[in-house]
Design a protein around this motif. Structure first.
Motif, PDB file in Angstrom:
ATOM      1  N   ALA A  29      39.094  33.993  46.596  1.00 50.01           N
ATOM      2  CA  ALA A  29      40.247  33.973  45.698  1.00 50.01           C
ATOM      3  C   ALA A  29      40.673  35.379  45.310  1.00 50.01           C
ATOM      4  N   SER A  30      39.708  36.254  45.047  1.00 50.61           N
ATOM      5  CA  SER A  30      40.032  37.602  44.592  1.00 50.61           C
ATOM      6  C   SER A  30      40.732  38.428  45.662  1.00 50.61           C
ATOM      7  N   SER A  31      40.661  38.006  46.908  1.00 52.44           N
ATOM      8  CA  SER A  31      41.354  38.699  48.002  1.00 52.44           C
ATOM      9  C   SER A  31      42.673  38.027  48.358  1.00 52.44           C
ATOM     10  N   GLY A  32      43.084  37.040  47.553  1.00 57.86           N
ATOM     11  CA  GLY A  32      44.285  36.283  47.888  1.00 57.86           C
ATOM     12  C   GLY A  32      44.070  35.390  49.089  1.00 57.86           C
ATOM     13  N   TYR A  33      42.810  35.004  49.317  1.00 60.19           N
ATOM     14  CA  TYR A  33      42.410  34.134  50.430  1.00 60.19           C
ATOM     15  C   TYR A  33      42.687  34.789  51.782  1.00 60.19           C
ATOM     16  N   PRO A 384      44.816  28.749  45.908  1.00 61.71           N
ATOM     17  CA  PRO A 384      45.568  28.882  47.162  1.00 61.71           C
ATOM     18  C   PRO A 384      46.970  28.294  47.018  1.00 61.71           C
ATOM     19  N   ASP A 385      47.917  28.822  47.772  1.00 61.16           N
ATOM     20  CA  ASP A 385      49.274  28.287  47.762  1.00 61.16           C
ATOM     21  C   ASP A 385      49.266  26.803  48.131  1.00 61.16           C
ATOM     22  N   ASP A 386      50.051  26.046  47.374  1.00 62.18           N
ATOM     23  CA  ASP A 386      50.220  24.595  47.600  1.00 62.18           C
ATOM     24  C   ASP A 386      48.913  23.821  47.455  1.00 62.18           C
TER      25      ASP A 386
END
Length: 432
Positions: A29-33, A384-386
């Motif tokens: 999560a901390s890396s934007g996945y 995460p997105d969506d």
């Protein structure tokens, strides 16, 4: 680790603890996945139940993302504890309610709190497990430290005393995610408890309390903090049994006894006021915005802008209540639109829907005003997105989920620190 830490996730919502501890599709999560994430945690059982609705949308989203295996959509107070698998750690963001004790039982089951209060469901699971979980990792709103208003801090004292009776030591801290570079100003209390047979518990016993709170705790290593300039600190015993604490703790106290950080070991509380220490990068609202992908329904019609300006603005006016009684009403103004160069305000459950509101986020882009999309709200909580996208789940409901959720990055960071401490078996890992 040879064997993963087995985790039970209660009050799971759409899986914030799970995403933070396990990552998502092998990413952090901390890396934007974007970066790989090797997790040493495994959710072996989860529970999500929303009592106020027939449609269990949050549970459906959870199942859609993680599968149905090991997931329960049943009122947790009715779950047979024997059906919950043995686990090393119990986690959950339990609801903030009235935790007072209604009665004391004479049999081996000990004490019962008020019926329907979900803290006592956690208590029951821990106390009735054949093997107690070694670790507890819990989240709540920060007002837990000062509730209820007539006995400031009693609810938290009840929780600490009940955990002491079950054989745990506890550390806690109120953390604002934005203070540590995350995209949302969201203040929550994080509580970690350690069973008496763990090396972390034994380290706490031998520690200097102020040093543990500020330097050597799991939370301190994850989110560094220093003493507040006010230098407020307290020490006190949790005197009497849990029923006495429920009835007498800080009775008629006008101020709370618990500061924003502290520990409890063997029934003694040490608490002090801290300030965050962070030197990393900061994420702001503009960093999570979608570019050209937001559909028209999120834009505000020009003819409706006056309603938004009124609700967001300062007010001093005469109003009438339902009985026709007139009273003076005033409130301060809010920044409108929301600044994009700062972390966002806290997401609330009423964030969704087109109607004008004082508390919904509104941004200006290309001389137009719009609300935040579900993806943007998910990003503010570092999902995460969506993540919450599912047929039959409205955008309003998706916003509601994010208003109830936690910031996943906090869970990830604390989880990583805890694993290091467990793996190394060291008493402390001093901060440089």
């Amino acid at each position: 680790m040879a064997n993963k830490i087995k985790v039970v996730e209660l009050f799971a919502g759409v899986g914030g603890f799970r995403v933070g501890l396990e990552g998502y599709e092998g990413k952090s999560a901390s890396s934007g996945y974007k970066q790989p994430f090797k997790s040493e945690y495994e959710i072996v059982w989860s529970n999500q139940w929303e009592p106020s609705t027939k449609s269990q949308h949050a549970s459906l989203v959870y199942e859609n993302r993680f599968g149905k295996k090991g997931h329960s959509n049943q009122d947790i107070s009715t779950v047979d504890v024997e059906t919950i698998p043995e686990h090393d750690m119990l986690v959950g963001g339990f609801p903030c309610q009235d935790y007072s004790v209604a009665t004391s039982l004479k049999n081996s089951k000990g004490l019962l709190g008020k019926k329907g209060v979900l803290w006592w469901s956690i208590h029951k699971i821990i106390s009735e497990q054949r093997k107690k979980p070694k670790y507890l990792f819990l989240e709540n709103v920060d007002r837990l430290l000062i509730s209820p208003s007539k006995q400031r801090g009693r609810d938290f004292a009840v929780i600490l005393k009940s955990l002491f009776d079950l054989g745990y030591a506890v550390e806690w801290r109120v953390i604002n995610a934005a203070d540590y570079g995350m995209p949302q100003r969201r203040r929550r209390i994080f509580i970690i408890a350690y069973l008496e047979n763990t090396h972390i518990y034994k380290s706490m016993v031998k520690s200097i309390p102020s040093k543990w709170i500020l330097n050597d705790s799991i939370i301190a290593e994850s989110f560094p903090a220093g003493p507040h300039i006010s230098n407020i600190s307290r020490e006190f015993e949790l005197e009497g049994d849990i029923v006495k604490i429920s009835s007498d703790f800080n009775k008629d106290g006008r101020t709370g006894l618990f500061e924003n950080a502290g520990m409890m070991i063997k029934g003694k509380v040490y608490t002090l006021k801290t300030i965050p220490q962070y030197e990393g990068n900061f994420t702001v609202l503009k960093d999570v915005l979608q570019n050209g992908e937001v559909t028209p329904e999120f834009y505000i019609d020009k003819e409706d802008l006056d309603k938004w300006y009124y609700l967001k603005g300062a007010k001093k006016e005469i109003r009438k209540n339902a009985d026709g009684f007139e009273y003076h009403y005033s409130e301060g103004g809010m920044i409108f639109p929301d600044p994009k160069d700062k972390p966002s305000r806290t997401i609330i459950t009423g964030e969704g829907g087109p109607s004008a509101s004082r508390f919904k986020h509104v941004i200006e882009t290309k001389n137009k005003f719009r609300r935040l999309s579900p993806i943007e709200l998910e990003r503010l909580n570092m999902f995460p997105d969506d993540h919450t996208k599912l047929e039959g789940v409205t955008d309003v409901k998706r916003a509601f989920f994010m208003g109830n959720a936690l910031v996943v990055g906090i869970i990830e960071q604390i989880g990583k620190t805890l694993i290091k401490r467990i793996e190394n078996g060291k008493k402390v890992r001093p901060r440089k």
